[in-house]
Motif scaffolding. Sequence first.
Motif, PDB file in Angstrom:
ATOM      1  N   VAL A  61       0.729  -1.211   0.054  1.00  0.00           N
ATOM      2  CA  VAL A  61       0.084  -0.007   0.109  1.00  0.00           C
ATOM      3  C   VAL A  61       0.913   1.253   0.040  1.00  0.00           C
ATOM      4  O   VAL A  61       2.245   1.098  -0.030  1.00  0.00           O
ATOM      5  CB  VAL A  61      -0.865  -0.081   1.354  1.00  0.00           C
ATOM      6  CG1 VAL A  61      -1.824  -1.225   1.251  1.00  0.00           C
ATOM      7  CG2 VAL A  61      -0.080   0.055   2.598  1.00  0.00           C
ATOM      8  N   ASP A  62       0.298   2.266  -0.043  1.00  0.00           N
ATOM      9  CA  ASP A  62       1.232   3.717  -0.055  1.00  0.00           C
ATOM     10  C   ASP A  62       1.590   3.759   1.211  1.00  0.00           C
ATOM     11  O   ASP A  62       0.901   4.075   2.366  1.00  0.00           O
ATOM     12  CB  ASP A  62       0.115   4.798  -0.546  1.00  0.00           C
ATOM     13  CG  ASP A  62       0.721   6.295  -0.215  1.00  0.00           C
ATOM     14  OD1 ASP A  62       1.984   6.118  -0.450  1.00  0.00           O
ATOM     15  OD2 ASP A  62       0.170   7.346  -0.303  1.00  0.00           O
ATOM     16  N   VAL A 100      -1.319  -4.795   2.530  1.00  0.00           N
ATOM     17  CA  VAL A 100      -2.687  -4.543   2.842  1.00  0.00           C
ATOM     18  C   VAL A 100      -3.363  -4.996   4.223  1.00  0.00           C
ATOM     19  O   VAL A 100      -3.923  -4.317   4.954  1.00  0.00           O
ATOM     20  CB  VAL A 100      -3.493  -5.172   1.883  1.00  0.00           C
ATOM     21  CG1 VAL A 100      -5.102  -5.132   1.895  1.00  0.00           C
ATOM     22  CG2 VAL A 100      -3.104  -4.615   0.309  1.00  0.00           C
ATOM     23  N   GLU A 101      -2.628  -6.035   4.770  1.00  0.00           N
ATOM     24  CA  GLU A 101      -3.132  -6.669   5.932  1.00  0.00           C
ATOM     25  C   GLU A 101      -2.677  -5.456   7.133  1.00  0.00           C
ATOM     26  O   GLU A 101      -3.438  -5.210   8.212  1.00  0.00           O
ATOM     27  CB  GLU A 101      -2.533  -7.773   6.484  1.00  0.00           C
ATOM     28  CG  GLU A 101      -3.202  -8.980   5.592  1.00  0.00           C
ATOM     29  CD  GLU A 101      -2.772 -10.329   5.919  1.00  0.00           C
ATOM     30  OE1 GLU A 101      -2.004 -10.442   6.865  1.00  0.00           O
ATOM     31  OE2 GLU A 101      -3.092 -11.360   5.174  1.00  0.00           O
ATOM     32  N   ASP A 102      -1.464  -4.807   7.005  1.00  0.00           N
ATOM     33  CA  ASP A 102      -1.130  -3.987   7.844  1.00  0.00           C
ATOM     34  C   ASP A 102      -1.949  -2.773   7.957  1.00  0.00           C
ATOM     35  O   ASP A 102      -2.406  -2.338   8.996  1.00  0.00           O
ATOM     36  CB  ASP A 102       0.289  -3.253   7.483  1.00  0.00           C
ATOM     37  CG  ASP A 102       1.243  -4.599   7.699  1.00  0.00           C
ATOM     38  OD1 ASP A 102       1.046  -5.286   8.625  1.00  0.00           O
ATOM     39  OD2 ASP A 102       2.364  -4.447   6.970  1.00  0.00           O
ATOM     40  N   LEU A 103      -2.427  -2.115   6.753  1.00  0.00           N
ATOM     41  CA  LEU A 103      -3.300  -1.402   6.582  1.00  0.00           C
ATOM     42  C   LEU A 103      -4.609  -1.389   7.191  1.00  0.00           C
ATOM     43  O   LEU A 103      -5.283  -0.820   7.982  1.00  0.00           O
ATOM     44  CB  LEU A 103      -3.556  -0.718   5.155  1.00  0.00           C
ATOM     45  CG  LEU A 103      -4.249   0.518   5.017  1.00  0.00           C
ATOM     46  CD1 LEU A 103      -3.847   1.908   5.521  1.00  0.00           C
ATOM     47  CD2 LEU A 103      -4.463   0.917   3.519  1.00  0.00           C
ATOM     48  N   VAL A 104      -5.183  -2.759   6.948  1.00  0.00           N
ATOM     49  CA  VAL A 104      -6.372  -2.936   7.597  1.00  0.00           C
ATOM     50  C   VAL A 104      -6.317  -3.178   9.105  1.00  0.00           C
ATOM     51  O   VAL A 104      -7.414  -2.495   9.504  1.00  0.00           O
ATOM     52  CB  VAL A 104      -6.810  -4.519   6.985  1.00  0.00           C
ATOM     53  CG1 VAL A 104      -7.781  -5.047   7.646  1.00  0.00           C
ATOM     54  CG2 VAL A 104      -7.161  -4.484   5.571  1.00  0.00           C
ATOM     55  N   THR A 105      -5.246  -3.341   9.781  1.00  0.00           N
ATOM     56  CA  THR A 105      -5.146  -3.561  11.057  1.00  0.00           C
ATOM     57  C   THR A 105      -5.029  -2.039  11.421  1.00  0.00           C
ATOM     58  O   THR A 105      -5.570  -1.709  12.764  1.00  0.00           O
ATOM     59  CB  THR A 105      -3.658  -4.412  11.449  1.00  0.00           C
ATOM     60  OG1 THR A 105      -4.040  -5.453  11.034  1.00  0.00           O
ATOM     61  CG2 THR A 105      -3.716  -4.242  12.981  1.00  0.00           C
ATOM     62  N   ALA A 106      -4.274  -1.053  11.032  1.00  0.00           N
ATOM     63  CA  ALA A 106      -4.401   0.291  11.141  1.00  0.00           C
ATOM     64  C   ALA A 106      -5.552   0.886  11.401  1.00  0.00           C
ATOM     65  O   ALA A 106      -6.175   1.423  12.345  1.00  0.00           O
ATOM     66  CB  ALA A 106      -3.276   1.014  10.292  1.00  0.00           C
TER      67      ALA A 106
END
Length: 193
Positions: A61-62, A100-106
């Motif tokens: 992701v960005d 993507v999973e990191d962004l979803v968790t954030a």
Amino acid sequence: MKDLGKISYFLGIDFKQINGVVQMNQKRYILKVLERFNMSDCKPRSTPCELKLQCNSEDTVDPRKYREIIGSLIYAMTCTRPDISWVVRKLSQHLSNPNVEDLVTAKHVLRYLKGTLNYELCFRKSDKGLNLIAASDSDWASSVEDRRSTTGYCFSLTEHGPVISWKSRKQPSVALSTCEAEYMGLAAATQKS
């Protein structure tokens, strides 16, 4: 210098002072963060995360947007929200290459903050003597990437009082047993006190 009276708002933190109690919260700051990342209308969550220890996604992701979210969470965590320190520490380990999973968790953490906007730290005047109370814990080899343990500790001045200092971080070396991991955690907490 001029006396502006009792503090009410400073650096994104609201203060209330009533009858020997000081209350601190970041409701206004969190609302601005939610608006900034288009999460004002999101569904609130009751837990800070549902983090999986292994990440299977290779879709990136960005990184700039991800870093902005994590930076905002770090400020909230440092000032009045120690309840998100574990997940923010975990998310901070992926700042250079978030997926993507990191962004979803954030975003899950942002939803949790929306559901807990009214959480605050309350400092009460105490007639009893102040005693430094510490709690420390470690988990053994929790990081699947490098098998390092995580240490966390917190301090308060009265039993059931607010936390005045806290930290959660990976240990600098690999512990060979649970006993060694706990020992390193206790040593870190003792150095802080």
